[in-house]
Design a protein around this motif. Structure first.
Motif, PDB file in Angstrom:
ATOM      1  N   LYS A  19       0.841  -1.227   0.056  1.00  0.00           N
ATOM      2  CA  LYS A  19      -0.531  -0.269   0.138  1.00  0.00           C
ATOM      3  C   LYS A  19       1.202   1.146   0.045  1.00  0.00           C
ATOM      4  CE  LYS A  19      -3.895   1.906   2.269  1.00  0.00           C
ATOM      5  NZ  LYS A  19      -4.530   2.185   3.467  1.00  0.00           N
ATOM      6  N   GLY A  20       0.341   2.210  -0.762  1.00  0.00           N
ATOM      7  CA  GLY A  20       1.533   3.413  -1.147  1.00  0.00           C
ATOM      8  C   GLY A  20       1.283   4.695  -2.124  1.00  0.00           C
ATOM      9  N   ARG A  21       1.794   4.900  -2.111  1.00  0.00           N
ATOM     10  CA  ARG A  21       2.013   6.445  -3.780  1.00  0.00           C
ATOM     11  C   ARG A  21       2.223   5.249  -4.568  1.00  0.00           C
ATOM     12  NH1 ARG A  21       4.002  11.606  -0.586  1.00  0.00           N
ATOM     13  NH2 ARG A  21       3.901  12.340  -2.652  1.00  0.00           N
ATOM     14  N   GLU A  22       2.069   6.212  -6.112  1.00  0.00           N
ATOM     15  CA  GLU A  22       2.910   5.488  -6.965  1.00  0.00           C
ATOM     16  C   GLU A  22       4.373   6.451  -8.255  1.00  0.00           C
ATOM     17  OE1 GLU A  22      -0.086   2.931  -9.697  1.00  0.00           O
ATOM     18  OE2 GLU A  22      -1.235   3.660  -8.055  1.00  0.00           O
ATOM     19  N   PHE A  23       4.954   5.656  -8.113  1.00  0.00           N
ATOM     20  CA  PHE A  23       5.481   6.849  -9.143  1.00  0.00           C
ATOM     21  C   PHE A  23       6.370   6.390 -10.052  1.00  0.00           C
ATOM     22  CE2 PHE A  23       5.745   8.185  -4.743  1.00  0.00           C
ATOM     23  CZ  PHE A  23       5.209   9.366  -4.372  1.00  0.00           C
ATOM     24  N   SER A  24       6.816   7.204 -10.634  1.00  0.00           N
ATOM     25  CA  SER A  24       7.789   6.294 -12.348  1.00  0.00           C
ATOM     26  C   SER A  24       9.189   7.016 -12.250  1.00  0.00           C
ATOM     27  CB  SER A  24       7.161   6.230 -13.404  1.00  0.00           C
ATOM     28  OG  SER A  24       7.561   5.581 -14.076  1.00  0.00           O
ATOM     29  N   ALA A  25      10.263   6.534 -12.837  1.00  0.00           N
ATOM     30  CA  ALA A  25      11.523   7.678 -12.506  1.00  0.00           C
ATOM     31  C   ALA A  25      11.848   7.539 -14.084  1.00  0.00           C
ATOM     32  CB  ALA A  25      12.470   7.056 -11.522  1.00  0.00           C
ATOM     33  N   GLY A  26      12.000   8.256 -14.824  1.00  0.00           N
ATOM     34  CA  GLY A  26      12.680   8.148 -16.042  1.00  0.00           C
ATOM     35  C   GLY A  26      14.046   7.988 -16.417  1.00  0.00           C
ATOM     36  N   VAL A  27      14.686   7.174 -17.625  1.00  0.00           N
ATOM     37  CA  VAL A  27      16.347   7.669 -17.828  1.00  0.00           C
ATOM     38  C   VAL A  27      16.109   7.380 -18.734  1.00  0.00           C
ATOM     39  CG1 VAL A  27      18.447   6.471 -17.072  1.00  0.00           C
ATOM     40  CG2 VAL A  27      16.942   6.003 -15.709  1.00  0.00           C
ATOM     41  N   LEU A  28      17.891   8.725 -19.817  1.00  0.00           N
ATOM     42  CA  LEU A  28      17.641   8.674 -20.525  1.00  0.00           C
ATOM     43  C   LEU A  28      19.112   8.132 -21.086  1.00  0.00           C
ATOM     44  CD1 LEU A  28      16.742   9.848 -23.428  1.00  0.00           C
ATOM     45  CD2 LEU A  28      16.699  12.190 -22.395  1.00  0.00           C
ATOM     46  N   ASP A  29      20.070   8.026 -21.474  1.00  0.00           N
ATOM     47  CA  ASP A  29      20.869   7.884 -21.771  1.00  0.00           C
ATOM     48  C   ASP A  29      22.137   7.809 -20.535  1.00  0.00           C
ATOM     49  OD1 ASP A  29      23.498   8.375 -23.140  1.00  0.00           O
ATOM     50  OD2 ASP A  29      23.655  10.378 -23.115  1.00  0.00           O
ATOM     51  N   GLY A  30      21.082   7.369 -19.693  1.00  0.00           N
ATOM     52  CA  GLY A  30      22.468   7.169 -17.973  1.00  0.00           C
ATOM     53  C   GLY A  30      21.992   7.628 -16.707  1.00  0.00           C
ATOM     54  N   LYS A  31      20.880   8.658 -17.550  1.00  0.00           N
ATOM     55  CA  LYS A  31      20.514   9.734 -16.485  1.00  0.00           C
ATOM     56  C   LYS A  31      19.680   9.783 -16.312  1.00  0.00           C
ATOM     57  CE  LYS A  31      24.781  13.010 -18.417  1.00  0.00           C
ATOM     58  NZ  LYS A  31      24.667  11.361 -20.460  1.00  0.00           N
ATOM     59  N   PRO A  32      19.572   9.815 -15.176  1.00  0.00           N
ATOM     60  CA  PRO A  32      17.808  10.383 -14.476  1.00  0.00           C
ATOM     61  C   PRO A  32      16.911  11.585 -15.154  1.00  0.00           C
ATOM     62  CG  PRO A  32      19.837  10.835 -12.452  1.00  0.00           C
ATOM     63  CD  PRO A  32      20.539  10.340 -13.912  1.00  0.00           C
ATOM     64  N   LEU A  33      16.244  11.246 -15.056  1.00  0.00           N
ATOM     65  CA  LEU A  33      14.982  12.404 -15.451  1.00  0.00           C
ATOM     66  C   LEU A  33      13.753  12.665 -13.836  1.00  0.00           C
ATOM     67  CD1 LEU A  33      13.299  11.208 -18.954  1.00  0.00           C
ATOM     68  CD2 LEU A  33      14.889  13.270 -18.409  1.00  0.00           C
ATOM     69  N   PRO A  34      13.571  14.130 -13.574  1.00  0.00           N
ATOM     70  CA  PRO A  34      12.585  14.517 -13.050  1.00  0.00           C
ATOM     71  C   PRO A  34      11.914  13.249 -12.216  1.00  0.00           C
ATOM     72  CG  PRO A  34      12.706  15.679 -13.962  1.00  0.00           C
ATOM     73  CD  PRO A  34      13.417  15.199 -14.957  1.00  0.00           C
ATOM     74  N   VAL A  35      11.282  12.894 -11.041  1.00  0.00           N
ATOM     75  CA  VAL A  35      10.792  11.738 -10.500  1.00  0.00           C
ATOM     76  C   VAL A  35       8.532  12.163 -10.871  1.00  0.00           C
ATOM     77  CG1 VAL A  35       9.901   9.806  -8.759  1.00  0.00           C
ATOM     78  CG2 VAL A  35      12.206  10.757  -9.097  1.00  0.00           C
ATOM     79  N   ILE A  36       8.349  11.533 -11.019  1.00  0.00           N
ATOM     80  CA  ILE A  36       6.299  11.336 -11.699  1.00  0.00           C
ATOM     81  C   ILE A  36       5.908  10.871 -10.608  1.00  0.00           C
ATOM     82  CG2 ILE A  36       6.077  10.337 -12.826  1.00  0.00           C
ATOM     83  CD1 ILE A  36       4.739  12.075 -14.799  1.00  0.00           C
TER      84      ILE A  36
END
Length: 341
Positions: free
Chosen positions: A217-234
């Motif tokens: 039970k928790g909040r849902e998130f997604s974290a993108g990665v482009l060219d090995g570098k993290p994008l802002p978490v949504i």
């Protein structure tokens, strides 16, 4: 460049693939490329193939036409097995060979699972996204766990059940989902034995292997990665229920908060795990990791998406935009990284 935007296919995510490919193709055209959408399963006839890179297809009309064929998929698959025709539609491989690069607009089985990537590698066809092996690892949720968990990636506990096997000592609530699949197709949150039986039937409609996981039970998130570098978490906030297929793709059904409203240390930890997940699974170019955050701020990684959606409601383009990367810049960067891999 001459670009085939490969779309459609036979998976449960076929229609989403058609939308992704529509928007990607529009973007590639704005970037100055000779791009057209091609259904990997249905292909096109010889006359249309002859002018594929010189005449732009009407993307609105093509999307409607290809969606109308979606209900014929099962029948067509059976017909092709009878005559041993194979998966690829007419002129698909021919046009992919002629293209400078193939933009993979596919989602789900026979598209995101490494089979087509492997074919392209053997035929020396350039394509976007990660390679065949990392695609296969990431698509199979059971295999993903076997690779990620021993490397310290936090994931929900669970068991694997094959069709015909009996499930024993199941603790409720739990999550039942197909081992191969995406867009939450075949996924159920289960609270009782009766619900569990129905959930198994639903999941086995999509795959012969099913995962039964503890419910977090928790909040849902997604974290993108482009060219090995993290994008802002949504953060993903469904207005009702959970982030199922309907909430993922219905306009206004889900609120996306980016950057996510969480402490900086948790953001950095999520980004760290996203980069680590892709690294351990061998995923390059770009990808997205779905996560849960429970009430004690424990992070659980759920799955890797190697061909993230590129629709108006998709998460990765939203994250990229927050990082100052426009949609057109994103599609171009994916191409550049893939060609130079």
């Amino acid at each position: 460049m001459k670009i085939v935007v490969l779309a459609g296919g036979t998976s449960t995510e076929r229609d989403i693939s058609l939308v992704t490919s529509h928007y990607v193709c529009e973007s590639l055209r704005r970037n100055g490329h000779d791009a057209n959408v091609l259904d990997v399963f249905y292909g096109i006839d010889d006359n249309k193939a002859a002018s594929f890179f010189t005449e732009k297809n009407d993307l609105d009309e093509l999307e409607k036409e290809l969606k109308a064929k979606s209900h014929e998929i099962e029948t067509e698959i059976k017909n092709r097995k009878t005559i041993r025709q194979g998966f690829f539609g007419p002129n698909v491989l021919k046009l992919c060979k002629e293209a400078d690069v193939v933009f993979m607009g596919l989602h789900g089985a026979n598209g995101e699972d490494g089979k087509i990537q492997g074919t392209f590698e053997l035929l020396d066809i350039k394509y976007t996204g990660t390679d065949s092996l990392s695609s296969a690892i990431s698509m199979d949720k059971d295999l993903t766990k076997k690779v990620l968990v021993p490397n310290g990636i936090p994931m929900p506990k669970g068991i694997v059940l094959h069709k015909g096997e009996e499930a024993k000592d199941i603790q409720f609530p739990c999550v039942v989902k197909p081992a191969n699949g995406g867009s939450s197709v075949g996924v159920s949150i289960v609270n009782s034995k009766d619900e569990f039986t129905k959930a198994l039937d639903y999941a086995f409609e999509s795959d012969d292997t099913v995962l039964i996981e503890e419910y977090v039970k928790g909040r849902e998130f997604s974290a993108g990665v482009l060219d090995g570098k993290p994008l802002p978490v949504i953060e993903i906030v469904p207005l009702k229920g959970w982030y199922d297929y309907e909430n993922k793709y219905a306009d206004g059904a889900t609120k996306h908060v980016c950057p996510a409203n969480i402490p900086d240390d948790i953001t950095k930890q999520m980004q760290h795990w996203a980069v680590e997940c892709l690294k351990v699974a061998g995923v390059t170019i770009y990808g997205r990791v779905d996560m849960l955050l429970d009430e004690n701020n424990n992070i659980y990684c759920l799955e890797i998406n190697t061909l993230p959606g590129m629709t108006p409601t998709s998460l990765l383009p939203h994250e990229a935009s927050e990082a100052g990367i426009s949609f057109d810049e994103l599609t171009q960067k994916v191409i550049d990284l893939s060609i130079n891999r």
